[in-house]
Design a protein around this motif. Structure first.
Motif, PDB file in Angstrom:
ATOM      1  N   LEU A  80       0.813  -1.212   0.000  1.00 13.21           N
ATOM      2  CA  LEU A  80       0.000   0.000   0.000  1.00 13.21           C
ATOM      3  C   LEU A  80       0.851   1.269   0.000  1.00 13.21           C
ATOM      4  N   LEU A  81       1.956   1.236   0.750  1.00 16.11           N
ATOM      5  CA  LEU A  81       2.811   2.416   0.870  1.00 16.11           C
ATOM      6  C   LEU A  81       3.956   2.418  -0.130  1.00 16.11           C
ATOM      7  N   ASP A  82       4.052   1.333  -0.925  1.00 21.84           N
ATOM      8  CA  ASP A  82       5.102   1.224  -1.934  1.00 21.84           C
ATOM      9  C   ASP A  82       6.497   1.341  -1.307  1.00 21.84           C
ATOM     10  N   ILE A  83       6.712   0.548  -0.274  1.00 27.71           N
ATOM     11  CA  ILE A  83       8.006   0.494   0.412  1.00 27.71           C
ATOM     12  C   ILE A  83       8.538  -0.923   0.262  1.00 27.71           C
ATOM     13  N   PRO A  84       9.822  -1.083  -0.076  1.00 25.58           N
ATOM     14  CA  PRO A  84      10.384  -2.432  -0.237  1.00 25.58           C
ATOM     15  C   PRO A  84      10.138  -3.301   0.993  1.00 25.58           C
ATOM     16  N   LEU A  85       9.756  -4.553   0.763  1.00 29.18           N
ATOM     17  CA  LEU A  85       9.394  -5.445   1.854  1.00 29.18           C
ATOM     18  C   LEU A  85      10.560  -5.690   2.809  1.00 29.18           C
ATOM     19  N   ASP A  86      11.777  -5.857   2.260  1.00 27.10           N
ATOM     20  CA  ASP A  86      12.921  -6.140   3.123  1.00 27.10           C
ATOM     21  C   ASP A  86      13.287  -4.945   3.999  1.00 27.10           C
ATOM     22  N   GLU A  87      12.773  -3.774   3.682  1.00 26.83           N
ATOM     23  CA  GLU A  87      12.991  -2.588   4.497  1.00 26.83           C
ATOM     24  C   GLU A  87      11.831  -2.363   5.478  1.00 26.83           C
ATOM     25  N   PHE A  88      10.610  -2.649   5.006  1.00 23.53           N
ATOM     26  CA  PHE A  88       9.431  -2.323   5.803  1.00 23.53           C
ATOM     27  C   PHE A  88       9.088  -3.401   6.821  1.00 23.53           C
ATOM     28  N   LEU A  89       9.300  -4.667   6.479  1.00 25.69           N
ATOM     29  CA  LEU A  89       8.914  -5.750   7.386  1.00 25.69           C
ATOM     30  C   LEU A  89       9.695  -5.708   8.705  1.00 25.69           C
ATOM     31  N   PRO A  90      11.010  -5.492   8.698  1.00 21.33           N
ATOM     32  CA  PRO A  90      11.705  -5.338   9.993  1.00 21.33           C
ATOM     33  C   PRO A  90      11.183  -4.159  10.804  1.00 21.33           C
ATOM     34  N   THR A 218       6.807   7.856   9.256  1.00 25.96           N
ATOM     35  CA  THR A 218       6.799   9.314   9.144  1.00 25.96           C
ATOM     36  C   THR A 218       7.493   9.758   7.850  1.00 25.96           C
ATOM     37  N   GLN A 219       8.456   8.959   7.389  1.00 27.02           N
ATOM     38  CA  GLN A 219       9.159   9.295   6.145  1.00 27.02           C
ATOM     39  C   GLN A 219       8.223   9.262   4.947  1.00 27.02           C
ATOM     40  N   SER A 220       7.266   8.312   4.956  1.00 24.91           N
ATOM     41  CA  SER A 220       6.333   8.229   3.833  1.00 24.91           C
ATOM     42  C   SER A 220       5.420   9.439   3.793  1.00 24.91           C
ATOM     43  N   LEU A 221       5.040   9.982   4.942  1.00 24.55           N
ATOM     44  CA  LEU A 221       4.223  11.195   4.972  1.00 24.55           C
ATOM     45  C   LEU A 221       5.023  12.409   4.533  1.00 24.55           C
ATOM     46  N   GLU A 222       6.277  12.491   4.971  1.00 27.17           N
ATOM     47  CA  GLU A 222       7.121  13.625   4.584  1.00 27.17           C
ATOM     48  C   GLU A 222       7.375  13.634   3.085  1.00 27.17           C
ATOM     49  N   VAL A 232       2.994  14.935  10.195  1.00 23.78           N
ATOM     50  CA  VAL A 232       4.082  14.308  10.931  1.00 23.78           C
ATOM     51  C   VAL A 232       4.235  14.984  12.293  1.00 23.78           C
ATOM     52  N   LYS A 233       3.983  16.282  12.334  1.00 22.30           N
ATOM     53  CA  LYS A 233       4.098  17.015  13.603  1.00 22.30           C
ATOM     54  C   LYS A 233       3.064  16.535  14.609  1.00 22.30           C
ATOM     55  N   LEU A 234       1.918  16.073  14.111  1.00 26.61           N
ATOM     56  CA  LEU A 234       0.908  15.533  15.011  1.00 26.61           C
ATOM     57  C   LEU A 234       1.379  14.231  15.651  1.00 26.61           C
ATOM     58  N   ALA A 235       2.138  13.448  14.878  1.00 23.26           N
ATOM     59  CA  ALA A 235       2.678  12.201  15.421  1.00 23.26           C
ATOM     60  C   ALA A 235       3.646  12.479  16.567  1.00 23.26           C
ATOM     61  N   GLU A 236       4.328  13.621  16.506  1.00 23.32           N
ATOM     62  CA  GLU A 236       5.277  13.976  17.553  1.00 23.32           C
ATOM     63  C   GLU A 236       4.564  14.244  18.883  1.00 23.32           C
ATOM     64  N   LEU A 237       3.270  14.568  18.836  1.00 19.10           N
ATOM     65  CA  LEU A 237       2.513  14.825  20.062  1.00 19.10           C
ATOM     66  C   LEU A 237       2.126  13.545  20.780  1.00 19.10           C
ATOM     67  N   ASN A 238       2.278  12.419  20.099  1.00 13.09           N
ATOM     68  CA  ASN A 238       1.964  11.123  20.682  1.00 13.09           C
ATOM     69  C   ASN A 238       3.164  10.648  21.502  1.00 13.09           C
TER      70      ASN A 238
END
Length: 290
Positions: A80-90, A218-222, A232-238
């Protein structure tokens, strides 16, 4: 003549005052509870054995369940996010392992005294024994889930990205354990008095799971720019995002900003101060509330 003077004259001295609501008694409870480590170490281990009694592989069912969940989420959101599996799964796997430790500390911590009503009323032990027991049990479950991490290190070549800075994950995990203790003390005490707190925390934890970057980055949103980057700034409030990052980033060899540590350390100090205040004022009332 004042009442205090009458009491002094009648008893030959000032009446003793109760120290049940003093900081000395609160710290004594923490010390005495830790000194009874043979008790809570044994009880925590028995909790896991009892939960998986007559099971062939025992607590490793937790490992299997976590691994299957991480694999399903990683494969789906990688596409869905188009991120390589070997990078995203870990990224997802470690995030889920750490999240299970954090969320269980909140959810089970809120009912730590309610669940041990019988022992609290019958066993003459420090109140903190039940908190140490819960934290120890969660640490054992976390250790079982680390088997997935070890497999992933070699299956996806994560070990090639690790450096000496990856050892920062050790004090980060210790910091989460320290926070799990004050969370259990504070929420556990207030949940015995106000039984609505536990279900409220359950709903909030579910909401924070969605808002915490576990299934997304957060990198995918940026990279999307515009309003997505602003979110991303909203995530920082969590606050749970910062707890997650101090462990996950070094474990998968990612760079990390120091401000995550500053925020977590600040929350730790404030949280323990609040927990000790709660233990000082309400420790003696918990056996009546449960």
């Amino acid at each position: 003549m004042s009442a205090s003077a009458i009491e002094t004259e009648a008893t030959g001295g000032p009446l003793p005052t109760s120290d049940s609501q003093t900081f000395r008694r609160a710290f004594k409870d923490l010390r005495d509870g830790f000194a009874q480590r043979e008790l809570w170490l044994s009880l925590g281990w028995q909790d896991i054995k009892q939960r998986y009694r007559r099971s062939v592989i025992g607590p490793f069912w937790i490992t299997i369940a976590t691994g299957v969940q991480a694999a399903a989420m990683g494969i789906l959101y990688s596409a869905l996010l188009d991120i390589p599996l070997d990078e995203f799964l870990p990224y997802v796997t470690v995030g889920l392992i750490v999240w299970n430790l954090i969320s269980a500390s909140i959810l089970e911590g809120s009912e730590v005294f309610i669940a041990n009503e019988g022992l609290i009323k019958q066993l003459p032990s420090a109140l903190s024994v039940h908190v140490y027991r819960l934290v120890w049990r969660q640490l054992l479950l976390f250790a079982h889930n680390l088997v997935i991490y070890v497999v992933m290190l070699f299956a996806f070549g994560v070990w090639r990205h690790l450096t000496w800075m990856s050892l920062a994950a050790i004090p980060a995990i210790a910091l989460i354990v320290v926070n799990a203790a004050w969370v259990s003390i504070m929420f556990g005490i207030f949940s015995t008095r106000y039984r609505d707190i536990a279900p409220i925390l359950g709903s909030m934890t579910l909401l924070l799971f969605v808002l915490t970057p576990i299934m997304w980055t957060t990198q995918s949103l940026e990279a999307q720019g515009g309003q997505a980057a602003e979110r991303v700034k909203l995530a920082e409030l969590n606050p749970l995002f910062h707890y997650l990052d101090i462990v996950r980033a070094p474990m998968i060899g990612q760079d990390q900003q120091a401000y995550h540590w500053y925020i977590v350390l600040t929350i730790t100090v404030v949280g323990w101060a609040a927990a000790i205040l709660a233990l000082r004022k309400y420790r003696a009332r918990v056996p009546y509330w449960v």
